[in-house]
Design a protein around this motif. Structure first.
Motif, PDB file in Angstrom:
ATOM      1  N   THR A  76       0.824  -1.211   0.000  1.00 47.39           N
ATOM      2  CA  THR A  76       0.000   0.000   0.000  1.00 47.39           C
ATOM      3  C   THR A  76       0.857   1.258   0.000  1.00 47.39           C
ATOM      4  N   THR A  77       2.160   1.118   0.197  1.00 45.88           N
ATOM      5  CA  THR A  77       3.064   2.261   0.196  1.00 45.88           C
ATOM      6  C   THR A  77       4.241   1.986  -0.722  1.00 45.88           C
ATOM      7  N   LYS A  78       4.981   3.033  -1.049  1.00 49.33           N
ATOM      8  CA  LYS A  78       6.155   2.888  -1.898  1.00 49.33           C
ATOM      9  C   LYS A  78       7.217   2.025  -1.217  1.00 49.33           C
ATOM     10  N   VAL A  79       7.345   2.185   0.113  1.00 48.69           N
ATOM     11  CA  VAL A  79       8.329   1.383   0.851  1.00 48.69           C
ATOM     12  C   VAL A  79       8.008  -0.102   0.735  1.00 48.69           C
ATOM     13  N   GLU A  80       6.721  -0.453   0.908  1.00 48.60           N
ATOM     14  CA  GLU A  80       6.303  -1.850   0.796  1.00 48.60           C
ATOM     15  C   GLU A  80       6.495  -2.358  -0.627  1.00 48.60           C
ATOM     16  N   ASN A  81       6.197  -1.513  -1.602  1.00 49.79           N
ATOM     17  CA  ASN A  81       6.363  -1.901  -2.998  1.00 49.79           C
ATOM     18  C   ASN A  81       7.836  -2.164  -3.328  1.00 49.79           C
ATOM     19  N   ASP A  82       8.717  -1.289  -2.832  1.00 52.58           N
ATOM     20  CA  ASP A  82      10.156  -1.487  -3.052  1.00 52.58           C
ATOM     21  C   ASP A  82      10.634  -2.772  -2.386  1.00 52.58           C
ATOM     22  N   LYS A  83      10.093  -3.045  -1.205  1.00 54.04           N
ATOM     23  CA  LYS A  83      10.464  -4.264  -0.478  1.00 54.04           C
ATOM     24  C   LYS A  83      10.027  -5.506  -1.253  1.00 54.04           C
ATOM     25  N   ASN A  84       8.830  -5.455  -1.823  1.00 53.49           N
ATOM     26  CA  ASN A  84       8.334  -6.577  -2.615  1.00 53.49           C
ATOM     27  C   ASN A  84       9.185  -6.792  -3.861  1.00 53.49           C
ATOM     28  N   GLU A  85       9.578  -5.699  -4.493  1.00 52.10           N
ATOM     29  CA  GLU A  85      10.411  -5.806  -5.685  1.00 52.10           C
ATOM     30  C   GLU A  85      11.767  -6.413  -5.345  1.00 52.10           C
ATOM     31  N   GLN A  86      12.317  -6.035  -4.202  1.00 48.55           N
ATOM     32  CA  GLN A  86      13.579  -6.614  -3.755  1.00 48.55           C
ATOM     33  C   GLN A  86      13.428  -8.103  -3.492  1.00 48.55           C
ATOM     34  N   CYS A  87      12.290  -8.471  -2.925  1.00 45.74           N
ATOM     35  CA  CYS A  87      12.008  -9.888  -2.660  1.00 45.74           C
ATOM     36  C   CYS A  87      11.925 -10.665  -3.962  1.00 45.74           C
ATOM     37  N   ARG A  88      11.207 -10.116  -4.936  1.00 43.84           N
ATOM     38  CA  ARG A  88      11.068 -10.800  -6.226  1.00 43.84           C
ATOM     39  C   ARG A  88      12.425 -10.997  -6.883  1.00 43.84           C
ATOM     40  N   LYS A  89      13.241  -9.946  -6.855  1.00 49.20           N
ATOM     41  CA  LYS A  89      14.567 -10.041  -7.457  1.00 49.20           C
ATOM     42  C   LYS A  89      15.439 -11.063  -6.734  1.00 49.20           C
ATOM     43  N   ALA A  90      15.282 -11.175  -5.421  1.00 49.60           N
ATOM     44  CA  ALA A  90      16.071 -12.138  -4.656  1.00 49.60           C
ATOM     45  C   ALA A  90      15.708 -13.566  -5.044  1.00 49.60           C
ATOM     46  N   PHE A  91      14.413 -13.828  -5.224  1.00 49.03           N
ATOM     47  CA  PHE A  91      13.997 -15.165  -5.649  1.00 49.03           C
ATOM     48  C   PHE A  91      14.490 -15.475  -7.069  1.00 49.03           C
ATOM     49  N   ARG A  92      14.452 -14.453  -7.929  1.00 50.96           N
ATOM     50  CA  ARG A  92      14.952 -14.641  -9.290  1.00 50.96           C
ATOM     51  C   ARG A  92      16.456 -14.912  -9.266  1.00 50.96           C
ATOM     52  N   LYS A  93      17.168 -14.188  -8.421  1.00 48.06           N
ATOM     53  CA  LYS A  93      18.604 -14.367  -8.303  1.00 48.06           C
ATOM     54  C   LYS A  93      18.932 -15.738  -7.737  1.00 48.06           C
ATOM     55  N   PHE A  94      18.083 -16.211  -6.824  1.00 53.65           N
ATOM     56  CA  PHE A  94      18.274 -17.551  -6.265  1.00 53.65           C
ATOM     57  C   PHE A  94      18.299 -18.601  -7.370  1.00 53.65           C
ATOM     58  N   MET A  95      17.335 -18.505  -8.299  1.00 47.95           N
ATOM     59  CA  MET A  95      17.259 -19.473  -9.382  1.00 47.95           C
ATOM     60  C   MET A  95      18.453 -19.346 -10.320  1.00 47.95           C
ATOM     61  N   ASP A  96      18.845 -18.104 -10.607  1.00 45.97           N
ATOM     62  CA  ASP A  96      19.983 -17.902 -11.502  1.00 45.97           C
ATOM     63  C   ASP A  96      21.271 -18.441 -10.892  1.00 45.97           C
ATOM     64  N   LEU A  97      21.520 -18.116  -9.626  1.00 39.92           N
ATOM     65  CA  LEU A  97      22.755 -18.539  -8.965  1.00 39.92           C
ATOM     66  C   LEU A  97      22.789 -20.044  -8.725  1.00 39.92           C
ATOM     67  N   SER A  98      21.608 -20.650  -8.520  1.00 39.21           N
ATOM     68  CA  SER A  98      21.562 -22.098  -8.283  1.00 39.21           C
ATOM     69  C   SER A  98      22.034 -22.879  -9.496  1.00 39.21           C
ATOM     70  N   GLY A  99      21.860 -22.298 -10.679  1.00 37.94           N
ATOM     71  CA  GLY A  99      22.274 -22.991 -11.894  1.00 37.94           C
ATOM     72  C   GLY A  99      23.575 -22.475 -12.467  1.00 37.94           C
ATOM     73  N   GLU A 100      24.232 -21.577 -11.754  1.00 34.52           N
ATOM     74  CA  GLU A 100      25.465 -20.975 -12.265  1.00 34.52           C
ATOM     75  C   GLU A 100      26.665 -21.892 -12.034  1.00 34.52           C
ATOM     76  N   PHE A 101      27.543 -21.974 -13.037  1.00 38.80           N
ATOM     77  CA  PHE A 101      28.759 -22.766 -12.869  1.00 38.80           C
ATOM     78  C   PHE A 101      29.713 -22.044 -11.922  1.00 38.80           C
ATOM     79  N   VAL A 102      30.208 -22.780 -10.929  1.00 35.33           N
ATOM     80  CA  VAL A 102      31.137 -22.226  -9.952  1.00 35.33           C
ATOM     81  C   VAL A 102      32.443 -23.002 -10.049  1.00 35.33           C
TER      82      VAL A 102
END
Length: 481
Positions: free
Chosen positions: A191-217
């Motif tokens: 309902t606020t910009k702060v909450e929206n930014d927090k949600n976007e950060q959460c979404r990006k973290a989950f996306r990054k999780f999938m990317d990093l899980s399949g990354e060659f190390v």
């Protein structure tokens, strides 16, 4: 009689010799790094391994640094791995991503085979992914998909058409469904910009999780180089792990406080159930309760998508899950999409727990197994015109082929005891989301150009160019507004 014994003895000797022999190994290995240099080029690993299979056959071995690894790309070989030798190959190899992002291997999909894995998988299957439980929660899936469609309609109020990035939209829709099932709330409620930014950060973290899980190390292949953190993978994983842990920790504390205060919910979500089941008295695990709950609730979002105009969808005022059984062509589209572009082109690796015999060859304990799905799914001996997108094949020549791990020519979710337990859920969400989207909108690509299907490497087979499409409302689309 003597001659018969001699013949029998020779047969035994030939069999023993073959079983002691090793699988064919790809040429070109270098000291220390093995075949890594052949996989570190511009093309994704599954394509490079597919090219090697053309030369060395449907099953061969390579060296990924210090680890000997079997590459299998034919249904006959894969069937033997996941039936006759299923238990032997039931372990998961250790890796940096699984350690850092997976709460030190506590995430069920990456856990070593043993009592802890069996207990958690049973709990997940019964309390979240059983057919009965999924049926009771279908209202969540339908509501979230419809809400996502309504958000698009809001944008269409001011414009005749909307440009939509499909991966983001599908991912957000799936994430909201999963969050409501697992922790009882939408991730996107803001309902606020702060909450929206927090949600976007959460979404990006989950996306990054999938990317990093399949990354060659590099250190997964050459453990003695971990201290160098080549490419900065470990630092990136620790940052993402912290972001995800902050999210799951907040969810956990909310559930604990509600339990302490005696707050009552109409329906228990999965985290509620886990808090009532998991205790510190569990002798099968070395993890504390909070770690088990957070790791098991850590969300793996996996969505398959395909866009195609299907006129038969006009007949529904609003798409429901009960309609899916008659949308046979839609199901064929999804099967064909998963055949050509499986979400994880290289199945999560397996590791041999004991010596075994595979297609007559002796394979030592510790050997790893990677199944190359695109190569397997495009076998010309099984599929006519294997590289062509032809959903009709699943209504005719391959109408009895399913994706649930029993037809080894098509196993996008894996097979055997370590196959993905969320098949039914993934199919329900994908079918409902795609059907609703097609029912509500006309879909076209910008400038009517062909979609770029060039692939990048990674666990979720990301495309090199994000898929963007234009949506315009159909005549009956007001039912979603």
């Amino acid at each position: 009689m003597k001659k018969s014994k001699q013949i029998s003895k020779k047969r035994v000797q030939r069999t023993a010799t073959k079983q002691r022999s090793v699988l064919p190994e790809a040429g070109g290995a270098w000291p220390l790094i093995g075949h890594l240099h052949q996989l570190g080029r511009s093309q994704p690993a599954h394509i490079a391994l597919g090219n090697m299979a053309e030369k060395y056959g449907p099953i061969f071995t390579i060296w990924l640094g210090v680890h000997q690894t079997i590459i299998a790309s034919s249904w006959e070989m894969v069937k033997e791995c996941f039936t006759t030798n299923d238990k032997a190959f039931a372990n998961r190899p250790k890796g940096l991503a699984l350690e850092i992002l997976g709460y030190n291997y506590a995430v069920v999909g990456f856990s070593p085979y043993g009592p802890f894995w069996r207990q958690v998988r049973k709990m997940v299957t019964l309390e979240v992914l059983s057919n009965h439980h999924l049926e009771t929660l279908k209202h969540i899936r339908e509501a979230e998909v419809n809400d996502s469609i309504k958000e698009i309609h809001k944008l269409l109020v001011k414009n005749n058409k909307v440009l939509l990035e499909m991966e983001r939209w599908l991912g957000c829709t799936a994430l909201n469904i999963i969050c409501r099932m697992v922790v009882g709330q939408r991730y996107g409620k803001a309902t606020t910009k702060v909450e929206n930014d927090k949600n976007e950060q959460c979404r990006k973290a989950f996306r990054k999780f999938m990317d990093l899980s399949g990354e060659f190390v590099v250190s997964d292949a050459l453990p003695y180089l971990r201290w160098l953190d080549v490419g900065g993978s470990e630092e990136a994983m620790k940052k993402t792990a912290k972001e995800l842990d902050d999210v799951t920790k907040e969810w956990l504390e909310e559930h604990k406080q509600r339990k302490i205060s005696g707050g009552v919910k109409e329906h228990q979500d999965f985290m509620d159930v886990m808090l009532s089941i998991v205790t510190d008295d569990d002798e099968t695990s070395s993890y504390d309760v909070d770690t088990i709950v957070k790791a098991t609730c850590l969300i793996d979002e996996c969505i398959h998508g395909s866009c195609r105009n299907t006129n038969f969808l006009y007949y529904f005022l609003q798409v429901k899950e009960s309609d899916m059984k008659i949308l046979v062509y839609l199901q064929a589209i999804l099967k064909e999409t998963m055949r050509l572009y499986p979400a994880a082109p290289l199945l999560v690796p397996h590791e041999l727990m004991e010596d075994c015999t595979l297609v007559g060859y002796h394979v030592p304990v510790g050997t790893r197994l990677i199944v190359n799905l695109p190569k397997l799914h495009r076998d010309p001996n099984v599929w006519v015109d294997p590289s062509e997108f032809r959903p009709e094949r699943f209504l005719t020549t391959h109408k009895d082929v399913d994706v649930r791990g029993q037809n080894f020519e098509l196993i996008p979710f894996g097979s055997g005891r370590r196959m993905c337990p969320g098949i039914s859920f993934a199919l329900q969400v994908t079918q409902l989301t795609l059907a609703t989207l097609l029912h509500a909108f006309e879909i076209s690509s910008p400038s009517n150009e062909p979609v770029d299907m060039t692939e990048n490497g990674g666990l979720t087979n990301p495309k090199a160019t994000p898929l963007e499409v234009y949506l315009t409302p159909r005549l009956h689309a007001q039912v979603y507004a």
